[in-house]
Design a protein around this motif. Structure first.
Motif, PDB file in Angstrom:
ATOM      1  N   ILE A 218       8.157 -35.969 -74.439  1.00 36.08           N
ATOM      2  CA  ILE A 218       8.710 -37.419 -74.224  1.00 36.08           C
ATOM      3  C   ILE A 218       8.924 -37.979 -75.701  1.00 36.08           C
ATOM      4  O   ILE A 218       7.737 -38.121 -76.424  1.00 36.08           O
ATOM      5  N   HIS A 219      10.211 -38.482 -75.971  1.00 38.22           N
ATOM      6  CA  HIS A 219      10.306 -39.285 -76.946  1.00 38.22           C
ATOM      7  C   HIS A 219       9.500 -40.699 -77.248  1.00 38.22           C
ATOM      8  O   HIS A 219       9.463 -41.418 -76.073  1.00 38.22           O
ATOM      9  N   ASP A 222      11.213 -43.668 -75.816  1.00 35.47           N
ATOM     10  CA  ASP A 222      11.111 -44.103 -74.615  1.00 35.47           C
ATOM     11  C   ASP A 222       9.800 -44.250 -73.997  1.00 35.47           C
ATOM     12  O   ASP A 222       9.494 -45.219 -73.206  1.00 35.47           O
ATOM     13  N   LEU A 223       8.791 -43.660 -74.507  1.00 35.25           N
ATOM     14  CA  LEU A 223       7.508 -43.859 -74.204  1.00 35.25           C
ATOM     15  C   LEU A 223       6.887 -45.087 -74.324  1.00 35.25           C
ATOM     16  O   LEU A 223       6.338 -46.012 -73.529  1.00 35.25           O
ATOM     17  N   ILE A 242       3.832 -40.548 -67.730  1.00 33.20           N
ATOM     18  CA  ILE A 242       4.901 -40.792 -68.548  1.00 33.20           C
ATOM     19  C   ILE A 242       5.499 -39.521 -69.069  1.00 33.20           C
ATOM     20  O   ILE A 242       4.872 -38.970 -70.266  1.00 33.20           O
ATOM     21  N   THR A 244       9.242 -36.449 -69.104  1.00 27.77           N
ATOM     22  CA  THR A 244      10.538 -36.603 -68.643  1.00 27.77           C
ATOM     23  C   THR A 244      10.825 -35.808 -67.301  1.00 27.77           C
ATOM     24  O   THR A 244      11.944 -36.090 -66.686  1.00 27.77           O
ATOM     25  N   TRP A 292      10.931 -47.588 -64.838  1.00 28.85           N
ATOM     26  CA  TRP A 292      11.199 -46.976 -66.129  1.00 28.85           C
ATOM     27  C   TRP A 292      11.986 -45.599 -65.757  1.00 28.85           C
ATOM     28  O   TRP A 292      11.695 -44.995 -64.944  1.00 28.85           O
ATOM     29  N   GLU A 293      12.559 -45.384 -66.892  1.00 27.75           N
ATOM     30  CA  GLU A 293      13.390 -43.848 -66.871  1.00 27.75           C
ATOM     31  C   GLU A 293      13.604 -43.426 -68.427  1.00 27.75           C
ATOM     32  O   GLU A 293      13.756 -44.106 -69.225  1.00 27.75           O
ATOM     33  N   PRO A 294      13.170 -42.325 -68.409  1.00 24.98           N
ATOM     34  CA  PRO A 294      13.321 -41.697 -70.001  1.00 24.98           C
ATOM     35  C   PRO A 294      14.967 -41.508 -70.343  1.00 24.98           C
ATOM     36  O   PRO A 294      15.583 -41.281 -69.256  1.00 24.98           O
ATOM     37  N   THR A 295      15.245 -41.677 -71.392  1.00 27.76           N
ATOM     38  CA  THR A 295      16.901 -41.699 -71.586  1.00 27.76           C
ATOM     39  C   THR A 295      17.118 -40.709 -72.683  1.00 27.76           C
ATOM     40  O   THR A 295      18.374 -40.569 -72.865  1.00 27.76           O
TER      41      THR A 295
END
Ligand SMILES: NC(=O)c1ccc[n+]([C@@H]2O[C@H](COP(=O)([O-])OP(=O)(O)OC[C@H]3O[C@@H](n4cnc5c(N)ncnc54)[C@H](O)[C@@H]3O)[C@@H](O)[C@H]2O)c1
Length: 310
Positions: A218-219, A222-223, A242, A244, A292-295
């Motif tokens: 997870i970047h 994003d986090l 948290i 992806t 929230w959504e990872p991008t």
């Protein structure tokens, strides 16, 4: 700029915090970093302090009185101060002091001061080796090291202060965080830096076994958005994954990094029995509770990292 919302941020000089604080400032929070600077980035903190909206209290979470005093006037708490898994295995006494007693000092003070919300950095490692993927918050927990045990106990302690004093909290179970500014010895993700360094010097990465072990990368950008969302969400008082939701095997990661560095090498497979552990988060709750959504895909994130470390 409103002065009435101040975040007390333990471990605020560390890797993830330094990506989170600018988002807090954008939203009009003031930030009080509480960090003993053992691993903190002093230059980055000085730059933040120069904005006039950040202050540094150089102190240790092991001292309950210091934590309690320093938290006066704060409306929110983010608790990140910790020693890592590796160190917790090497020195369980120090780990229990910082991670267990430190957690308690911060939570008890937050409850006493009646803060509006506390966000705690928990960890995917509370699950131990998962029996199935993706990993859901209600799955059985099996923390295996003093670090992981203190993360789990931290979540339980938050429940205690919620019942006892009405503390409002979210515990974020971070998966494998990576991104600019990460220390090279990071427990799980150090493989990224090791491989990039080898590829840069024209050496092939060495993979243990078949490279089937996987992580949910997870970047950090994003986090950091997830941390702010957890500070402001309507629903609270729960652990939230948290990640992806995607497990990337070490073999896949190697391919991605070879492409990102742009070299023509093949990895070396070090044939031996390895315990294949895999990780992927179920992020339904993060979507529902935090919106929230990872991008950032792992390909994009790794390309950016390679470019920045050039
Ligand atoms: N990086 C990851 O992949 C990952 C994964 C899961 C959970 N987490 C959790 O996220 C949080 C932040 O991690 P990070 O990667 O930014 O770590 P980091 O080591 O970069 O930052 C931790 C900060 O805490 C400070 N600190 C350590 N001991 C302290 C003490 N006794 N008193 C006050 N300050 C102290 C350090 O100086 C450092 O600035 C931690 O709680 C960590 O357990 C991180």
């Amino acid at each position: 700029m409103s002065n009435d919302r101040t975040v007390f941020f333990t471990g605020g000089a560390g890797f993830i915090a330094l990506h989170t604080i600018p988002l807090l400032l954008e939203k009009g929070y003031r930030v009080r970093i509480f960090d003993n600077m053992q691993r903190g980035d002093r230059a980055a903190v000085n730059a933040l302090v120069a904005t006039g909206n950040v202050e540094l209290i150089e102190q240790d979470v092991r001292y309950g009185g210091a934590v309690h005093n320093a938290m006066k006037g704060c409306t929110h708490v983010i608790h990140f101060a910790t020693v890592s898994i590796n160190k917790s295995i090497a020195d369980p006494y120090e780990s229990i002091d910082i991670n267990m007693v430190g957690n308690h000092n911060v939570f008890a003070a937050a409850a006493d001061h009646g803060v509006q919300r506390l966000v705690f950095a928990s960890s995917a490692s509370v699950y131990g080796d998962p029996k199935k993927l993706p990993m859901h918050e209600d799955d059985r927990l099996n923390p295996l090291t003093p670090y992981c045990i203190s993360k789990r106990a931290g979540e339980d302690l938050l429940g205690f202060y919620q019942r006892q004093k009405g503390l409002s909290w979210n515990a974020l179970r971070f998966f494998n965080v990576y991104g600019p500014g990460q220390k090279i010895e990071a427990y799980y993700t150090s493989v990224i830096n090791t491989f990039i360094q080898r590829l840069r010097s024209g050496q092939p990465p060495v993979i243990d076994g078949k490279g089937e072990q996987s992580m949910d990368f997870i970047h950090v950008t994003d986090l950091a958005r997830g941390v702010v969302a957890a500070l402001e969400s309507e629903r609270a008082n729960m652990p939230i994954n948290i990640g992806t939701g995607i497990d990337t095997s070490i073999a896949q990661l190697t391919k991605i990094l070879i492409e990102a560095v742009g070299v023509d090498v093949e990895p070396i497979f070090n044939e031996r029995e390895v315990l294949v552990s895999r990780r992927a988060a179920d992020i339904t709750r993060a979507r529902e509770v935090l919106g929230w959504e990872p991008t950032i895909t792992v390909e994009q994130g790794m390309r950016e990292l390679v470019k920045m470390s050039a």
